[in-house]
Design a protein around this motif. Structure first.
Motif, PDB file in Angstrom:
ATOM      1  N   PRO A 109       0.833  -1.211   0.000  1.00 28.69           N
ATOM      2  CA  PRO A 109       0.000   0.000   0.000  1.00 28.69           C
ATOM      3  C   PRO A 109       0.861   1.252   0.000  1.00 28.69           C
ATOM      4  CG  PRO A 109      -0.022  -1.056   2.157  1.00 28.69           C
ATOM      5  CD  PRO A 109       0.678  -2.008   1.234  1.00 28.69           C
ATOM      6  N   LYS A 110       0.272   2.312  -0.476  1.00 33.04           N
ATOM      7  CA  LYS A 110       1.011   3.559  -0.630  1.00 33.04           C
ATOM      8  C   LYS A 110       0.199   4.711  -0.072  1.00 33.04           C
ATOM      9  CE  LYS A 110       3.226   6.433  -4.175  1.00 33.04           C
ATOM     10  NZ  LYS A 110       3.463   6.602  -5.631  1.00 33.04           N
ATOM     11  N   GLY A 111       0.893   5.627   0.589  1.00 30.91           N
ATOM     12  CA  GLY A 111       0.230   6.806   1.121  1.00 30.91           C
ATOM     13  C   GLY A 111      -0.236   7.741   0.018  1.00 30.91           C
ATOM     14  N   SER A 112      -1.144   8.623   0.350  1.00 32.13           N
ATOM     15  CA  SER A 112      -1.704   9.537  -0.643  1.00 32.13           C
ATOM     16  C   SER A 112      -0.690  10.609  -1.030  1.00 32.13           C
ATOM     17  CB  SER A 112      -2.973  10.195  -0.093  1.00 32.13           C
ATOM     18  OG  SER A 112      -2.687  10.907   1.099  1.00 32.13           O
ATOM     19  N   ASP A 113      -0.843  11.112  -2.258  1.00 30.09           N
ATOM     20  CA  ASP A 113       0.042  12.160  -2.769  1.00 30.09           C
ATOM     21  C   ASP A 113      -0.452  13.537  -2.341  1.00 30.09           C
ATOM     22  OD1 ASP A 113       1.556  10.208  -4.057  1.00 30.09           O
ATOM     23  OD2 ASP A 113       0.304  10.303  -5.862  1.00 30.09           O
ATOM     24  N   ILE A 114       0.442  14.506  -2.415  1.00 27.28           N
ATOM     25  CA  ILE A 114       0.136  15.892  -2.074  1.00 27.28           C
ATOM     26  C   ILE A 114       0.457  16.753  -3.284  1.00 27.28           C
ATOM     27  CG2 ILE A 114       0.666  17.834  -0.550  1.00 27.28           C
ATOM     28  CD1 ILE A 114       1.462  15.822   1.590  1.00 27.28           C
ATOM     29  N   ASN A 156       2.267  11.714   2.105  1.00 23.35           N
ATOM     30  CA  ASN A 156       1.719  11.112   3.322  1.00 23.35           C
ATOM     31  C   ASN A 156       2.223   9.684   3.483  1.00 23.35           C
ATOM     32  OD1 ASN A 156       0.084  13.366   4.080  1.00 23.35           O
ATOM     33  ND2 ASN A 156      -1.354  12.807   2.458  1.00 23.35           N
ATOM     34  N   GLN A 157       2.457   9.296   4.741  1.00 20.82           N
ATOM     35  CA  GLN A 157       2.946   7.962   5.066  1.00 20.82           C
ATOM     36  C   GLN A 157       1.810   7.117   5.643  1.00 20.82           C
ATOM     37  OE1 GLN A 157       6.230   8.437   7.775  1.00 20.82           O
ATOM     38  NE2 GLN A 157       7.507   9.553   6.295  1.00 20.82           N
ATOM     39  N   ILE A 158       1.958   5.791   5.510  1.00 20.83           N
ATOM     40  CA  ILE A 158       1.023   4.844   6.117  1.00 20.83           C
ATOM     41  C   ILE A 158       1.833   3.698   6.709  1.00 20.83           C
ATOM     42  CG2 ILE A 158      -0.916   5.389   4.594  1.00 20.83           C
ATOM     43  CD1 ILE A 158      -0.213   2.895   2.979  1.00 20.83           C
ATOM     44  N   PRO A 159       1.340   3.050   7.765  1.00 17.96           N
ATOM     45  CA  PRO A 159       2.063   1.910   8.345  1.00 17.96           C
ATOM     46  C   PRO A 159       2.157   0.755   7.350  1.00 17.96           C
ATOM     47  CG  PRO A 159       0.402   2.752   9.870  1.00 17.96           C
ATOM     48  CD  PRO A 159       0.152   3.409   8.554  1.00 17.96           C
ATOM     49  N   ASN A 160       3.301   0.103   7.346  1.00 21.20           N
ATOM     50  CA  ASN A 160       3.542  -1.070   6.500  1.00 21.20           C
ATOM     51  C   ASN A 160       3.300  -0.763   5.021  1.00 21.20           C
ATOM     52  OD1 ASN A 160       4.005  -2.623   8.880  1.00 21.20           O
ATOM     53  ND2 ASN A 160       1.792  -2.951   9.082  1.00 21.20           N
ATOM     54  N   GLU A 191       4.361   2.265   1.539  1.00 21.06           N
ATOM     55  CA  GLU A 191       5.253   3.272   0.991  1.00 21.06           C
ATOM     56  C   GLU A 191       4.680   4.670   1.196  1.00 21.06           C
ATOM     57  OE1 GLU A 191       5.852   2.365  -3.078  1.00 21.06           O
ATOM     58  OE2 GLU A 191       6.993   0.518  -2.710  1.00 21.06           O
ATOM     59  N   SER A 192       5.577   5.629   1.237  1.00 19.32           N
ATOM     60  CA  SER A 192       5.150   7.024   1.370  1.00 19.32           C
ATOM     61  C   SER A 192       4.684   7.549   0.017  1.00 19.32           C
ATOM     62  CB  SER A 192       6.300   7.887   1.890  1.00 19.32           C
ATOM     63  OG  SER A 192       6.730   7.429   3.157  1.00 19.32           O
ATOM     64  N   GLY A 193       3.739   8.466   0.062  1.00 18.00           N
ATOM     65  CA  GLY A 193       3.271   9.095  -1.166  1.00 18.00           C
ATOM     66  C   GLY A 193       4.268  10.121  -1.680  1.00 18.00           C
ATOM     67  N   ASN A 194       3.911  10.792  -2.750  1.00 18.27           N
ATOM     68  CA  ASN A 194       4.782  11.784  -3.376  1.00 18.27           C
ATOM     69  C   ASN A 194       4.193  13.181  -3.211  1.00 18.27           C
ATOM     70  OD1 ASN A 194       6.412   9.628  -4.354  1.00 18.27           O
ATOM     71  ND2 ASN A 194       5.033   9.409  -6.114  1.00 18.27           N
ATOM     72  N   VAL A 195       5.049  14.170  -3.386  1.00 19.07           N
ATOM     73  CA  VAL A 195       4.634  15.570  -3.400  1.00 19.07           C
ATOM     74  C   VAL A 195       4.828  16.097  -4.815  1.00 19.07           C
ATOM     75  CG1 VAL A 195       5.098  17.894  -2.543  1.00 19.07           C
ATOM     76  CG2 VAL A 195       5.145  15.958  -0.970  1.00 19.07           C
ATOM     77  N   TYR A 196       3.788  16.708  -5.354  1.00 19.29           N
ATOM     78  CA  TYR A 196       3.842  17.274  -6.698  1.00 19.29           C
ATOM     79  C   TYR A 196       3.709  18.789  -6.585  1.00 19.29           C
ATOM     80  CZ  TYR A 196       3.216  12.512  -8.411  1.00 19.29           C
ATOM     81  OH  TYR A 196       3.381  11.177  -8.670  1.00 19.29           O
ATOM     82  N   ILE A 197       4.749  19.493  -7.029  1.00 21.25           N
ATOM     83  CA  ILE A 197       4.768  20.952  -7.010  1.00 21.25           C
ATOM     84  C   ILE A 197       4.417  21.451  -8.408  1.00 21.25           C
ATOM     85  CG2 ILE A 197       6.136  23.009  -6.565  1.00 21.25           C
ATOM     86  CD1 ILE A 197       5.549  21.336  -4.084  1.00 21.25           C
ATOM     87  N   ILE A 198       3.378  22.274  -8.499  1.00 24.54           N
ATOM     88  CA  ILE A 198       2.913  22.817  -9.778  1.00 24.54           C
ATOM     89  C   ILE A 198       3.348  24.277  -9.863  1.00 24.54           C
ATOM     90  CG2 ILE A 198       0.910  23.239 -11.245  1.00 24.54           C
ATOM     91  CD1 ILE A 198      -0.531  21.038  -9.675  1.00 24.54           C
ATOM     92  N   LEU A 199       4.167  24.599 -10.857  1.00 25.66           N
ATOM     93  CA  LEU A 199       4.685  25.957 -11.023  1.00 25.66           C
ATOM     94  C   LEU A 199       3.590  26.879 -11.549  1.00 25.66           C
ATOM     95  CD1 LEU A 199       8.187  25.189 -12.604  1.00 25.66           C
ATOM     96  CD2 LEU A 199       7.578  25.440 -10.189  1.00 25.66           C
ATOM     97  N   ASP A 200       3.434  28.000 -10.872  1.00 30.67           N
ATOM     98  CA  ASP A 200       2.416  28.989 -11.236  1.00 30.67           C
ATOM     99  C   ASP A 200       3.120  30.295 -11.599  1.00 30.67           C
ATOM    100  OD1 ASP A 200       0.152  30.470 -11.603  1.00 30.67           O
ATOM    101  OD2 ASP A 200      -0.382  30.598  -9.481  1.00 30.67           O
TER     102      ASP A 200
END
Length: 526
Positions: free
Chosen positions: A108-113, A234-238, A240-249
């Motif tokens: 399982p994988k944590g949610s992205d930001i 975001n992280q979750i037990p047992n 993988e951590s999610g990813n952060v996506y930076i959108i250039l404005d």
């Protein structure tokens, strides 16, 4: 020795159970998990799969020695199927959770930001590193994601560790099953005693953290480009951590506008610079200044463009630069900038000569004064002209002849009587007042009844009868007046016909028409 007990666990019997014990367990589990009794369809499939293997001595022997993998190898080329399971491979996936075909389970994988980052055009041109602040969920450092103080949890009694609860709705003879996330364990399948919860995360296994991250922006980056920061979400037990996506404005720039790799700027020059040439300094996005020159004798027309090759945005893929496009806005002098006739004559001597015109001294010309006018498309009425004549379009026809009517206004029905279309309420009265007397005058002078008189009167009378039959809501006073006028017209026509011996047919028709109108007037409008 039995190497796999998963099928025995489904029936809740020991591996050394007898055939009678297995049969009794199958019957019990079938009644317990049958969908018609509110059971789980998935569990019923497992019971049927266990029945197919454990009730067959040869299959059971293979299963006890080699497990489900042995069953799969032994029956890979067989066409036999299990009840409720399409093939042995579906059975293997069902029992082992979908990992029967050598597939590696995905953790399982944590949610992205996703987060927007405002950048200037200079920062996109040169490239830079900026710091962003993100709010994310991380695993509790005290309990390491267990949620309890000693790391122990219990299987949820509501969902039996599956994390999914089944809600049953009974509607008469029908049963509807809805599966949703377990409300007791929040879909985790495990519960924690409230006395044993972690003090730091209160048994949630996660807590909120604010973290600053460095974002590296490459030179020549595009607006709305996305930069991925792996494992910073975001992280979750047992898992993988999610990813952060930076959108250039990209923010608006005071001088330059970007179009792909090209830069566009607006440069204002006066009329003298347009005609006599100019020099200007332009500060570019990287900080250095360039000098542009335009020679005299090559006038720059307002709203035209010039291009400087290679002075646009950098492209990191092609290792080249776009172009700098200059949009010229020529500013003309203010009003009355010429104060003397001498200045005007000098200017006229330098500029191209005026277009001469010849005026006839004996002829008087009306002088018209021009005023400033702001052109707008709304001020121009769309018309179509052909050979000097105005032709209205279908839209114009709709505007003139299909006017909107108020719902409260009386409904008037129009009867299409070839070749005319007569509005019962208004046009009949007009026809009686004008057409009738006119036709009578023609008949008097010609001493005969024109065919058109009989035709018009017949149309009018028939229209009134049809209108009465349709029960139209028409003012009786106006209709009565109309009928009385008709009677007068018909009576006068009959008097003329009495003087003519060859008009017996027309006289007979008019008599019948007069009787019909009189009956209509007496019986229905009294």
């Amino acid at each position: 020795m039995v190497v796999d007990t998963s099928l025995y666990d489904v029936l809740e019997v020991k591996p050394d159970a007898t055939k009678e014990q297995i049969t009794a367990a199958i019957k019990k589990k079938s009644l317990e998990h049958h969908p018609d009794r509110g059971g789980s369809h998935e569990m019923m499939q497992k019971v049927n799969a266990a029945k197919e293997i454990l009730t067959d001595p040869q299959k059971r022997h293979t299963y006890d020695r080699y497990g489900l993998k042995g069953i799969r190898s032994d029956m890979a080329e067989s066409d036999s199927a299990f009840s409720g399971v399409s093939s042995i491979f579906d059975l293997f996936d069902l029992i082992t959770g979908g990992r029967s075909r050598g597939e590696r389970s995905t953790p399982p994988k944590g949610s992205d930001i996703k987060q927007a980052l405002k950048v200037s055009l200079e920062e996109l041109y040169l490239g830079t590193t900026k710091t962003v602040t993100v709010n994310r969920k991380i695993i509790c450092a005290d309990c390491h994601g267990a949620g309890s103080q000693d790391g122990t949890t219990h299987e949820c009694t509501n969902c039996e560790g599956t994390g999914i609860e089944t809600i049953i709705h009974r509607m008469g003879p029908f049963i509807q099953q809805i599966q949703s996330k377990c409300s007791s364990c929040d879909g985790n399948g495990r519960t924690i005693d409230w006395r044993n919860r972690c003090k730091n995360c209160n048994g949630q296994k996660l807590f909120q953290e604010t973290k600053k991250l460095d974002v590296h922006i490459t030179h020549g980056s595009q607006d709305r480009e996305t930069i991925k920061l792996s494992g910073q979400g975001n992280q979750i037990p047992n898992g993988e951590s999610g990813n952060v996506y930076i959108i250039l404005d990209q923010q608006p720039h005071a001088i330059f506008n970007r179009n792909g790799d090209n830069l566009i700027m607006k440069l204002e020059i006066n009329l003298t610079e347009s005609l006599c040439g100019f020099q200007r300094l332009i500060n570019l996005l990287d900080g250095h200044t360039i000098l542009i020159k335009h020679p005299a004798g090559k006038p720059i027309i307002p709203n035209t463009y010039r291009c400087l090759k290679g002075y646009g945005m950098p492209n990191r893929h092609t290792h080249s630069h776009g172009d700098l496009i200059i949009h010229f806005d020529v500013k003309f002098p203010e009003e009355n900038f010429i104060t003397t006739d001498s200045q005007r004559q000098q200017l006229e001597a330098l500029l191209p000569s005026k277009t001469p015109i010849r005026l006839n001294k004996k002829k008087h010309y009306e002088e018209a004064e021009m005023k400033e006018y702001e052109f707008s498309g709304e001020n121009v009425h769309k018309q179509h002209f052909s050979n000097g004549h105005h032709h209205e379009t279908a839209e114009d026809d709709d505007t003139h002849f299909h006017e909107s009517t108020d719902s409260a206004a009386p409904s008037l029905q129009t009867f299409s009587l070839y070749p005319y279309s007569i509005d019962v309420y208004h046009k009949t009265i007009i026809a009686c007042q004008f057409s009738g007397p006119l036709m009578l005058l023609i008949a008097i002078f010609l001493k005969r009844t024109p065919t058109i008189v009989l035709y018009i009167l017949t149309i009018i009378g028939t229209t009134l009868i049809f209108d009465h039959m349709a029960n139209q809501d028409i003012d009786k006073k106006n209709l009565k007046q109309c009928l009385q006028l008709l009677i007068t017209v018909v009576s006068n026509t009959i008097n003329i016909l009495e003087r003519q011996t060859n008009q017996s047919n027309e006289k007979h028709i008019l008599n019948n028409l007069q009787i019909t109108i009189i009956n209509l007037l007496d019986c229905n409008l009294s």
